[in-house]
Write an enzyme that holds these catalytic residues in place. Structure first.
Site, PDB file in Angstrom:
ATOM      1  N   LEU A   1      65.651  -9.143   2.800  1.00  0.00           N
ATOM      2  CA  LEU A   1      67.100  -9.852   2.874  1.00  0.00           C
ATOM      3  C   LEU A   1      66.919 -11.105   3.501  1.00  0.00           C
ATOM      4  O   LEU A   1      66.069 -11.278   4.680  1.00  0.00           O
ATOM      5  CB  LEU A   1      68.035  -9.004   3.414  1.00  0.00           C
ATOM      6  CG  LEU A   1      68.447  -7.622   3.014  1.00  0.00           C
ATOM      7  CD1 LEU A   1      69.406  -6.835   3.838  1.00  0.00           C
ATOM      8  CD2 LEU A   1      69.103  -7.753   1.643  1.00  0.00           C
ATOM      9  N   ASP A   2      67.502 -11.917   3.292  1.00  0.00           N
ATOM     10  CA  ASP A   2      67.615 -13.434   3.972  1.00  0.00           C
ATOM     11  C   ASP A   2      68.142 -13.145   5.409  1.00  0.00           C
ATOM     12  O   ASP A   2      68.721 -12.410   5.565  1.00  0.00           O
ATOM     13  CB  ASP A   2      68.480 -14.514   3.172  1.00  0.00           C
ATOM     14  CG  ASP A   2      68.149 -14.452   1.820  1.00  0.00           C
ATOM     15  OD1 ASP A   2      66.948 -14.559   1.369  1.00  0.00           O
ATOM     16  OD2 ASP A   2      68.973 -15.011   0.955  1.00  0.00           O
ATOM     17  N   ILE A   3      67.464 -14.223   5.975  1.00  0.00           N
ATOM     18  CA  ILE A   3      67.793 -14.174   7.651  1.00  0.00           C
ATOM     19  C   ILE A   3      69.090 -13.921   7.690  1.00  0.00           C
ATOM     20  O   ILE A   3      69.876 -13.174   8.804  1.00  0.00           O
ATOM     21  CB  ILE A   3      67.260 -15.318   8.458  1.00  0.00           C
ATOM     22  CG1 ILE A   3      67.598 -15.120   9.872  1.00  0.00           C
ATOM     23  CG2 ILE A   3      67.945 -16.560   8.132  1.00  0.00           C
ATOM     24  CD1 ILE A   3      66.527 -15.875  10.798  1.00  0.00           C
TER      25      ILE A   3
ATOM     26  N   THR B   1      71.772 -12.809   5.671  1.00  0.00           N
ATOM     27  CA  THR B   1      72.352 -11.408   4.967  1.00  0.00           C
ATOM     28  C   THR B   1      72.333 -10.315   5.925  1.00  0.00           C
ATOM     29  O   THR B   1      70.983  -9.892   6.708  1.00  0.00           O
ATOM     30  CB  THR B   1      71.390 -11.143   3.809  1.00  0.00           C
ATOM     31  OG1 THR B   1      71.438 -12.510   3.013  1.00  0.00           O
ATOM     32  CG2 THR B   1      71.875 -10.114   3.070  1.00  0.00           C
TER      33      THR B   1
ATOM     34  N   LYS C   1      72.419 -15.693  -4.099  1.00  0.00           N
ATOM     35  CA  LYS C   1      73.042 -16.862  -3.717  1.00  0.00           C
ATOM     36  C   LYS C   1      72.806 -17.937  -5.073  1.00  0.00           C
ATOM     37  O   LYS C   1      73.706 -18.867  -5.219  1.00  0.00           O
ATOM     38  CB  LYS C   1      72.326 -17.459  -2.467  1.00  0.00           C
ATOM     39  CG  LYS C   1      72.654 -16.467  -1.429  1.00  0.00           C
ATOM     40  CD  LYS C   1      71.613 -16.905  -0.088  1.00  0.00           C
ATOM     41  CE  LYS C   1      72.118 -16.264   1.100  1.00  0.00           C
ATOM     42  NZ  LYS C   1      71.086 -16.330   1.977  1.00  0.00           N
TER      43      LYS C   1
END
Ligand code: URA
Length: 252
Positions: free
Chosen positions: A107-109, A111, A195
Protein backbone atom coordinates in the site's frame (compact mmCIF):
# COMPACT_ATOMS: atom_id res chain seq x y z
CA UNK A 1 10.15 -22.84 9.75
CA UNK A 2 13.13 -23.32 12.07
CA UNK A 3 16.27 -25.08 10.72
CA UNK A 4 15.96 -28.87 10.48
CA UNK A 5 12.42 -28.67 11.90
CA UNK A 6 13.86 -28.01 15.34
CA UNK A 7 12.95 -25.12 17.59
CA UNK A 8 12.94 -24.02 21.24
CA UNK A 9 10.14 -25.43 23.34
CA UNK A 10 8.82 -21.98 24.37
CA UNK A 11 8.60 -20.92 20.71
CA UNK A 12 6.89 -24.14 19.79
CA UNK A 13 4.32 -23.66 22.57
CA UNK A 14 3.65 -20.06 21.53
CA UNK A 15 3.25 -21.03 17.85
CA UNK A 16 0.87 -23.85 18.83
CA UNK A 17 -1.39 -21.21 20.40
CA UNK A 18 -0.71 -22.04 24.06
CA UNK A 19 -0.18 -18.36 24.88
CA UNK A 20 2.18 -15.44 24.58
CA UNK A 21 5.87 -15.93 25.35
CA UNK A 22 5.35 -14.76 28.96
CA UNK A 23 2.26 -16.94 29.47
CA UNK A 24 4.24 -19.85 28.06
CA UNK A 25 6.98 -19.23 30.65
CA UNK A 26 4.43 -19.56 33.47
CA UNK A 27 2.87 -22.68 31.98
CA UNK A 28 6.30 -24.29 31.65
CA UNK A 29 7.10 -23.45 35.29
CA UNK A 30 3.81 -25.02 36.38
CA UNK A 31 4.94 -28.40 35.02
CA UNK A 32 1.97 -28.75 32.63
CA UNK A 33 4.16 -29.49 29.61
CA UNK A 34 5.50 -32.93 28.68
CA UNK A 35 7.86 -33.83 25.84
CA UNK A 36 7.58 -37.46 24.76
CA UNK A 37 5.83 -38.28 28.04
CA UNK A 38 8.46 -36.61 30.26
CA UNK A 39 7.72 -33.37 32.15
CA UNK A 40 9.82 -30.50 30.74
CA UNK A 41 10.17 -27.06 32.33
CA UNK A 42 13.09 -25.65 30.36
CA UNK A 43 12.08 -23.05 27.75
CA UNK A 44 15.29 -23.57 25.76
CA UNK A 45 14.85 -27.31 25.21
CA UNK A 46 15.00 -28.09 21.48
CA UNK A 47 11.93 -29.72 19.97
CA UNK A 48 11.83 -31.60 16.69
CA UNK A 49 8.51 -30.41 15.36
CA UNK A 50 7.94 -33.44 13.12
CA UNK A 51 8.77 -36.25 15.55
CA UNK A 52 8.51 -35.06 19.17
CA UNK A 53 5.19 -35.38 21.00
CA UNK A 54 4.46 -32.31 23.09
CA UNK A 55 1.46 -32.09 25.41
CA UNK A 56 0.16 -29.30 27.61
CA UNK A 57 -2.29 -30.26 30.37
CA UNK A 58 -2.52 -33.64 28.61
CA UNK A 59 -3.55 -32.14 25.23
CA UNK A 60 -1.30 -32.97 22.28
CA UNK A 61 -0.03 -29.89 20.45
CA UNK A 62 0.65 -29.60 16.76
CA UNK A 63 3.11 -27.24 15.15
CA UNK A 64 1.36 -24.85 12.78
CA UNK A 65 3.66 -23.98 9.88
CA UNK A 66 1.37 -21.33 8.36
CA UNK A 67 1.19 -17.95 10.08
CA UNK A 68 -1.26 -15.33 8.79
CA UNK A 69 -2.04 -11.94 10.34
CA UNK A 70 -4.11 -8.94 9.40
CA UNK A 71 -2.58 -5.52 10.01
CA UNK A 72 -4.33 -2.17 9.99
CA UNK A 73 -1.69 -0.08 8.25
CA UNK A 74 -1.65 3.53 9.40
CA UNK A 75 -0.71 6.43 7.09
CA UNK A 76 3.01 7.24 7.25
CA UNK A 77 4.04 3.59 7.51
CA UNK A 78 5.85 2.03 4.54
CA UNK A 79 5.05 -1.43 3.21
CA UNK A 80 8.53 -2.83 3.56
CA UNK A 81 10.41 -4.88 6.08
CA UNK A 82 13.18 -2.27 6.49
CA UNK A 83 13.44 1.46 5.90
CA UNK A 84 15.84 4.07 7.23
CA UNK A 85 13.39 7.01 7.30
CA UNK A 86 9.90 5.70 8.07
CA UNK A 87 8.28 3.12 10.35
CA UNK A 88 7.67 -0.09 8.44
CA UNK A 89 4.86 -2.61 8.73
CA UNK A 90 7.16 -4.94 10.61
CA UNK A 91 7.95 -2.26 13.22
CA UNK A 92 4.34 -2.63 14.41
CA UNK A 93 4.29 -6.41 14.60
CA UNK A 94 5.48 -8.14 17.74
CA UNK A 95 4.60 -11.71 16.72
CA UNK A 96 6.74 -14.52 18.07
CA UNK A 97 7.59 -15.68 14.53
CA UNK A 98 8.04 -12.17 13.11
CA UNK A 99 11.27 -13.11 11.34
CA UNK A 100 9.35 -15.41 8.97
CA UNK A 101 6.69 -12.84 8.09
CA UNK A 102 6.26 -10.39 5.23
CA UNK A 103 3.39 -8.26 3.88
CA UNK A 104 1.43 -9.50 0.87
CA UNK A 105 1.70 -6.71 -1.70
CA UNK A 106 2.00 -3.00 -1.03
CA UNK A 107 0.00 0.00 0.00
CA UNK A 108 1.27 3.54 -0.63
CA UNK A 109 2.71 5.37 2.37
CA UNK A 110 -0.42 7.54 2.66
CA UNK A 111 -2.87 4.63 2.18
CA UNK A 112 -4.39 3.08 5.29
CA UNK A 113 -6.09 -0.22 5.87
CA UNK A 114 -5.81 -3.94 5.44
CA UNK A 115 -2.47 -5.60 4.82
CA UNK A 116 -2.16 -9.35 5.12
CA UNK A 117 1.12 -10.46 6.66
CA UNK A 118 2.02 -14.11 6.14
CA UNK A 119 4.96 -16.53 6.00
CA UNK A 120 4.03 -18.47 2.84
CA UNK A 121 5.83 -17.20 -0.26
CA UNK A 122 3.89 -19.41 -2.69
CA UNK A 123 0.55 -18.22 -1.38
CA UNK A 124 1.69 -14.59 -1.54
CA UNK A 125 2.84 -15.16 -5.12
CA UNK A 126 -0.55 -16.63 -6.07
CA UNK A 127 -2.42 -13.78 -4.42
CA UNK A 128 -0.35 -11.17 -6.23
CA UNK A 129 -0.27 -12.88 -9.62
CA UNK A 130 -2.26 -10.93 -12.26
CA UNK A 131 -3.64 -14.31 -13.41
CA UNK A 132 -5.62 -14.79 -10.19
CA UNK A 133 -7.64 -11.55 -10.18
CA UNK A 134 -7.69 -11.28 -6.42
CA UNK A 135 -10.33 -8.77 -5.29
CA UNK A 136 -9.17 -5.71 -3.34
CA UNK A 137 -11.73 -3.25 -2.00
CA UNK A 138 -11.01 0.33 -0.97
CA UNK A 139 -12.92 3.17 0.64
CA UNK A 140 -11.98 6.34 -1.22
CA UNK A 141 -12.61 10.07 -0.87
CA UNK A 142 -11.95 12.14 -3.99
CA UNK A 143 -12.11 15.76 -5.02
CA UNK A 144 -15.16 16.63 -7.15
CA UNK A 145 -18.47 14.98 -7.94
CA UNK A 146 -18.45 11.32 -8.86
CA UNK A 147 -21.04 10.32 -11.44
CA UNK A 148 -22.53 7.25 -13.06
CA UNK A 149 -20.21 8.00 -16.03
CA UNK A 150 -17.28 7.34 -13.67
CA UNK A 151 -18.85 4.07 -12.50
CA UNK A 152 -19.33 3.07 -16.17
CA UNK A 153 -15.71 3.92 -16.96
CA UNK A 154 -14.53 1.77 -14.02
CA UNK A 155 -16.75 -1.09 -15.22
CA UNK A 156 -15.43 -0.88 -18.80
CA UNK A 157 -11.74 -0.50 -17.90
CA UNK A 158 -9.70 2.69 -17.84
CA UNK A 159 -6.70 3.90 -19.83
CA UNK A 160 -4.09 4.75 -17.19
CA UNK A 161 -1.31 5.17 -19.75
CA UNK A 162 -0.27 1.53 -20.01
CA UNK A 163 -0.54 -0.95 -22.88
CA UNK A 164 -3.79 -2.45 -21.58
CA UNK A 165 -6.87 -0.90 -20.02
CA UNK A 166 -7.43 -1.76 -16.37
CA UNK A 167 -9.61 -4.81 -15.77
CA UNK A 168 -13.29 -4.06 -15.15
CA UNK A 169 -13.67 -2.68 -11.62
CA UNK A 170 -16.66 -1.91 -9.41
CA UNK A 171 -17.32 1.65 -8.29
CA UNK A 172 -20.12 2.08 -5.75
CA UNK A 173 -20.75 5.77 -5.11
CA UNK A 174 -21.55 6.48 -1.46
CA UNK A 175 -21.86 10.28 -1.41
CA UNK A 176 -21.51 13.12 -3.91
CA UNK A 177 -20.51 16.73 -3.30
CA UNK A 178 -17.45 18.97 -3.44
CA UNK A 179 -15.73 15.82 -2.31
CA UNK A 180 -17.27 12.41 -3.01
CA UNK A 181 -16.92 9.04 -1.33
CA UNK A 182 -17.06 5.60 -2.89
CA UNK A 183 -16.17 1.96 -2.50
CA UNK A 184 -14.04 0.60 -5.30
CA UNK A 185 -13.10 -3.01 -5.97
CA UNK A 186 -10.26 -3.85 -8.35
CA UNK A 187 -9.02 -7.28 -9.44
CA UNK A 188 -5.37 -6.55 -10.15
CA UNK A 189 -2.62 -4.54 -8.50
CA UNK A 190 -0.87 -2.08 -10.76
CA UNK A 191 1.34 0.68 -9.37
CA UNK A 192 -0.81 3.41 -7.67
CA UNK A 193 -3.73 1.83 -9.53
CA UNK A 194 -6.69 3.34 -7.67
CA UNK A 195 -5.21 6.85 -7.66
CA UNK A 196 -4.41 6.61 -11.38
CA UNK A 197 -7.91 5.32 -12.24
CA UNK A 198 -9.54 8.26 -10.48
CA UNK A 199 -6.99 10.70 -11.95
CA UNK A 200 -7.91 9.43 -15.43
CA UNK A 201 -11.54 10.36 -14.62
CA UNK A 202 -10.49 13.84 -13.41
CA UNK A 203 -10.56 13.19 -9.64
CA UNK A 204 -7.72 13.51 -7.16
CA UNK A 205 -7.77 10.91 -4.39
CA UNK A 206 -7.75 12.67 -1.01
CA UNK A 207 -8.00 9.58 1.21
CA UNK A 208 -7.62 5.88 0.50
CA UNK A 209 -8.18 2.92 2.79
CA UNK A 210 -8.19 -0.78 1.88
CA UNK A 211 -11.13 -2.50 3.55
CA UNK A 212 -10.87 -6.02 2.10
CA UNK A 213 -8.55 -8.29 0.16
CA UNK A 214 -9.03 -11.84 -1.09
CA UNK A 215 -12.34 -12.14 0.75
CA UNK A 216 -10.83 -11.07 4.10
CA UNK A 217 -12.21 -7.85 5.60
CA UNK A 218 -10.36 -5.43 7.82
CA UNK A 219 -11.55 -6.05 11.39
CA UNK A 220 -13.25 -2.79 12.46
CA UNK A 221 -12.02 -3.31 16.03
CA UNK A 222 -8.38 -2.98 14.90
CA UNK A 223 -7.11 0.59 15.29
CA UNK A 224 -4.48 1.85 12.84
CA UNK A 225 -1.17 0.24 13.80
CA UNK A 226 -2.82 -2.85 15.38
CA UNK A 227 -2.72 -6.44 14.12
CA UNK A 228 -4.24 -9.79 14.97
CA UNK A 229 -3.92 -13.39 13.82
CA UNK A 230 -6.45 -14.48 11.19
CA UNK A 231 -9.27 -16.63 12.57
CA UNK A 232 -9.59 -20.26 11.44
CA UNK A 233 -12.41 -19.19 9.10
CA UNK A 234 -10.33 -16.40 7.56
CA UNK A 235 -7.36 -18.73 7.12
CA UNK A 236 -9.71 -21.14 5.32
CA UNK A 237 -10.77 -18.44 2.87
CA UNK A 238 -7.16 -17.52 2.20
CA UNK A 239 -5.90 -21.01 1.45
CA UNK A 240 -8.92 -22.47 -0.43
CA UNK A 241 -8.05 -22.47 -4.12
CA UNK A 242 -10.39 -20.26 -6.12
CA UNK A 243 -11.93 -18.53 -3.12
CA UNK A 244 -9.45 -15.70 -3.19
CA UNK A 245 -10.24 -14.78 -6.77
CA UNK A 246 -13.59 -13.18 -6.18
CA UNK A 247 -15.84 -11.82 -3.49
CA UNK A 248 -17.34 -15.22 -2.73
CA UNK A 249 -16.53 -16.40 0.73
CA UNK A 250 -16.15 -12.83 1.86
CA UNK A 251 -16.66 -12.49 5.61
CA UNK A 252 -17.56 -8.80 5.83
N1 URA B 1 -3.98 1.96 -5.32
C1 URA B 1 -3.31 3.08 -5.03
O1 URA B 1 -3.31 4.03 -5.80
N2 URA B 1 -2.61 3.10 -3.88
C2 URA B 1 -2.60 2.10 -2.99
O2 URA B 1 -1.97 2.19 -1.93
C3 URA B 1 -3.33 0.95 -3.30
C4 URA B 1 -4.02 0.90 -4.47
Amino acid sequence: MADNDSMRLDRFLASAGVGTRSEVKKILKSGAVMVNGIPEKRAETKIHTLCDTVTCHGRRLAYEPFVALMFHKPAGCVTATEDTRHRTVMDYISHDRKKELFPVGRLDIDTEGLLLVINDGDLAHRMLSPKHHVAKTYFVRVRGMLSLADADAFARGIDIGEKNLTLPAKLRILSVGETSEAEVTIYEGRFHQVKRMFAACGHTVLYLKRTAMAGICLDPSLAPGEWRALSAEERGILVSPGKETADKGKLC
